[in-house]
Design an enzyme around this catalytic site. Structure first.
Site, PDB file in Angstrom:
ATOM      1  N   SER A   1     -12.123   1.145  -5.858  1.00 53.81           N
ATOM      2  CA  SER A   1     -11.763   1.653  -7.186  1.00 53.81           C
ATOM      3  C   SER A   1     -12.891   1.696  -8.204  1.00 53.81           C
ATOM      4  CB  SER A   1     -10.618   0.834  -7.785  1.00 53.81           C
ATOM      5  OG  SER A   1      -9.441   1.231  -7.209  1.00 53.81           O
TER       6      SER A   1
ATOM      7  N   ASP B   1      -4.424   0.709  -9.367  1.00 50.39           N
ATOM      8  CA  ASP B   1      -5.841   0.393  -9.545  1.00 50.39           C
ATOM      9  C   ASP B   1      -6.149   0.057 -11.003  1.00 50.39           C
ATOM     10  OD1 ASP B   1      -5.840   1.146  -6.936  1.00 50.39           O
ATOM     11  OD2 ASP B   1      -6.840   3.069  -7.259  1.00 50.39           O
TER      12      ASP B   1
ATOM     13  N   GLU C   1       0.833  -1.210   0.000  1.00 51.63           N
ATOM     14  CA  GLU C   1       0.000   0.000   0.000  1.00 51.63           C
ATOM     15  C   GLU C   1       0.864   1.255   0.000  1.00 51.63           C
ATOM     16  OE1 GLU C   1      -3.151  -0.039  -1.142  1.00 51.63           O
ATOM     17  OE2 GLU C   1      -3.585  -1.438   0.487  1.00 51.63           O
ATOM     18  N   HIS C   2       0.467   2.193  -0.840  1.00 48.58           N
ATOM     19  CA  HIS C   2       1.215   3.451  -1.016  1.00 48.58           C
ATOM     20  C   HIS C   2       2.647   3.177  -1.478  1.00 48.58           C
ATOM     21  CE1 HIS C   2      -1.887   6.239   0.335  1.00 48.58           C
ATOM     22  NE2 HIS C   2      -2.242   5.287   1.173  1.00 48.58           N
ATOM     23  N   THR C   3       2.821   2.116  -2.221  1.00 51.94           N
ATOM     24  CA  THR C   3       4.125   1.802  -2.805  1.00 51.94           C
ATOM     25  C   THR C   3       4.142   2.108  -4.300  1.00 51.94           C
ATOM     26  OG1 THR C   3       3.290  -0.448  -2.923  1.00 51.94           O
ATOM     27  CG2 THR C   3       4.886   0.006  -1.189  1.00 51.94           C
TER      28      THR C   3
ATOM     29  N   TYR D   1      -3.714  12.341   0.457  1.00 58.17           N
ATOM     30  CA  TYR D   1      -3.011  11.463  -0.479  1.00 58.17           C
ATOM     31  C   TYR D   1      -1.879  12.239  -1.151  1.00 58.17           C
ATOM     32  CZ  TYR D   1      -2.414   8.048  -4.258  1.00 58.17           C
ATOM     33  OH  TYR D   1      -1.898   7.126  -5.133  1.00 58.17           O
TER      34      TYR D   1
ATOM     35  N   GLU E   1      -7.098  10.024 -15.122  1.00 60.80           N
ATOM     36  CA  GLU E   1      -7.346  10.393 -13.723  1.00 60.80           C
ATOM     37  C   GLU E   1      -6.367  11.482 -13.267  1.00 60.80           C
ATOM     38  OE1 GLU E   1      -8.985   7.434 -11.498  1.00 60.80           O
ATOM     39  OE2 GLU E   1      -8.664   8.398  -9.567  1.00 60.80           O
TER      40      GLU E   1
ATOM     41  N   GLY F   1     -17.625   4.887  -2.888  1.00 57.34           N
ATOM     42  CA  GLY F   1     -16.755   5.536  -1.898  1.00 57.34           C
ATOM     43  C   GLY F   1     -16.102   4.570  -0.936  1.00 57.34           C
TER      44      GLY F   1
ATOM     45  N   GLY G   1     -13.473   2.682  -1.573  1.00 54.51           N
ATOM     46  CA  GLY G   1     -12.046   2.468  -1.832  1.00 54.51           C
ATOM     47  C   GLY G   1     -11.785   1.173  -2.583  1.00 54.51           C
TER      48      GLY G   1
HETATM   49  C1  GLA Z   1      -5.252   4.647  -4.201  1.00 51.65           C
HETATM   50  C2  GLA Z   1      -4.495   5.007  -5.474  1.00 51.65           C
HETATM   51  C3  GLA Z   1      -3.462   3.918  -5.827  1.00 51.65           C
HETATM   52  C4  GLA Z   1      -2.575   3.597  -4.630  1.00 51.65           C
HETATM   53  C5  GLA Z   1      -3.406   3.361  -3.368  1.00 51.65           C
HETATM   54  C6  GLA Z   1      -2.571   3.192  -2.125  1.00 51.65           C
HETATM   55  O1  GLA Z   1      -6.039   3.528  -4.408  1.00 51.65           O
HETATM   56  O2  GLA Z   1      -5.397   5.173  -6.545  1.00 51.65           O
HETATM   57  O3  GLA Z   1      -2.696   4.325  -6.935  1.00 51.65           O
HETATM   58  O4  GLA Z   1      -1.619   4.596  -4.418  1.00 51.65           O
HETATM   59  O5  GLA Z   1      -4.335   4.411  -3.132  1.00 51.65           O
HETATM   60  O6  GLA Z   1      -1.821   2.017  -2.194  1.00 51.65           O
END
Ligand code: GLA
Length: 392
Positions: A126, A172, A32-34, A222, A160, A122, A124
């Protein structure tokens, strides 16, 4: 599908060939967040997602309609004059995709399209990337463009970033475009090299739990996390030959972290480095059938997102902590951007019922909110589905 076709004809009229498409949602198992830090992610595509029913037009008019937002009615735009318009709301995502495909030099004619999505809004999972890929695939098919899926993935991410203005990474769109039934995809976000891992959990299941906390301020936080990581990277680059935080081993990070002068930036970078290493390890363990170790790594991921990256918050922590306390839970963590949205948990089948009852009770006591649970089915990536049987 029958009711989608019927609604399409009611809204747009009867003539011409109608074609249908499906694009999944996604859940990230770990990593996550990588993605925007040049690291690895390990997501899968879901069996829930966005349906699109479309018909090509001979002019350049595009008419958008969503059964999820019927009150918005039909929105009409010209494919040659696409700009972001706040009142178009959800339609800015597909508009963005059309705009980027055209900017990339492809000829696109107008079309009528009806969307219907069954991804909780909403949460998360995607829904935005899902509608982007549904649109990219329908444009590709209706106009016989013959784009590779990876190209459509990149264009959807650009839509996006550049059209909608959300600075997301590629995870995503990649998971949704390239997803495969019953498998997770290990993606190196730096090189876009990837491999599939069968998700075989023996006597356990993957469960998504929705905090039912809407994300609210997520996007600004973010972008703040992205800037913190960029600052940390540029300080490290004064001393090290690296392109991204994903290039660092844990040892190299520990030996050089003092170059990051701001302690908050240092914590953010630490998460990015450790989470990347953890993700590669987790995929190996899943491939080896070591589900317990995989679960442990999921737990460590959550702790790092909570303490170092600080993107969890009361609701996600309450849901994950309630899960950790349950018998039969192999691992649990937040998934997606954070600040609300969903968690992902591996639960032994025999405890699925008690897990849901007990977690819901504890979570409600702590937050006043009622969570929702979905046992995950991993479906295939975005595609045309003209056969009714496949769509039902
Ligand atoms: C959201 C973003 C992704 C990713 C995640 C965190 O879903 O759209 O690109 O950065 O957060 O892992």
């Amino acid at each position: 599908m029958k009711s989608l076709y019927a609604q399409f004809r009611k809204v747009f009229g009867d003539s011409g060939e109608i074609r249908s498409f499906f694009s999944p949602g996604r859940v990230n198992l770990i990593g996550e967040h990588t993605d925007y830090n040049g690291g690895h992610v390990f997501p899968c595509s879901l069996s829930i997602g966005t349906y699109a029913v479309a018909r090509k037009r001979e002019d350049s008019i595009i008419r958008f309609y969503s059964m999820n937002f019927e009150e918005k009615g039909v929105m009409t735009v010209n494919a040659d004059k696409l700009v972001y318009e706040a009142e178009h709301d959800w339609a800015n995502y597909p508009k963005g995709v059309v705009s980027i495909v055209k900017q990339s030099g492809y000829d696109v004619s107008g079309f009528d399209v009806l969307y219907y999505g069954n991804i909780p809004n909403g949460a998360g999972l995607s829904s935005s990337a899902s509608i982007e890929l549904a649109t990219a695939v329908l444009l590709n098919e209706l106009n016989d463009i013959h784009l590779e899926m990876v190209e459509m993935v990149k264009m959807s991410q650009r839509a996006e970033n550049e059209f909608v203005g959300v600075n997301c990474g590629i995870m995503d769109q990649f998971a949704i475009g390239m997803g495969k039934e019953a498998a997770a995809v290990l993606l190196d976000c730096n090189t876009l090299q990837y491999s599939y891992s069968p998700v075989v959990l023996k006597n356990a299941a993957l469960v998504i739990a929705n905090t039912n906390k809407r994300r609210g301020l997520a996007d600004s936080k973010y972008n703040e996390r992205r800037s913190e990581c960029e600052r940390a990277l540029s300080q490290l680059q004064e001393h090290l030959q690296i392109e991204s935080l994903g290039d660092l081993t844990v040892e190299a990070f520990e030996a050089n972290k003092h170059y990051i002068t701001n302690s908050i930036d240092q914590k953010r970078a630490k998460h990015a480095v450790y989470e990347n290493v953890r993700t590669i390890e987790a995929a190996k363990r899943l491939n080896a059938g070591e589900i317990d170790v995989f679960g442990q790594l999921m737990n460590e991921s959550h702790v790092s997102l909570r303490d170092d990256y600080e993107v969890t918050g009361l609701e996600l922590d309450a849901l994950v902590e309630a899960a950790w306390a349950e018998e039969g839970v192999i691992g649990s963590r937040m998934t997606g951007a954070g600040f609300g949205g969903c968690t992902i948990t591996i639960v032994e089948n025999q405890f699925l019922h008690s897990f849901q009852t007990n977690v819901a009770k504890t979570y409600k006591e702590k937050t006043g909110l009622t969570p929702e649970f979905y046992v995950v089915e991993i479906g295939a990536g975005a595609r045309e589905i003209n056969q009714l049987s496949e769509a039902l």
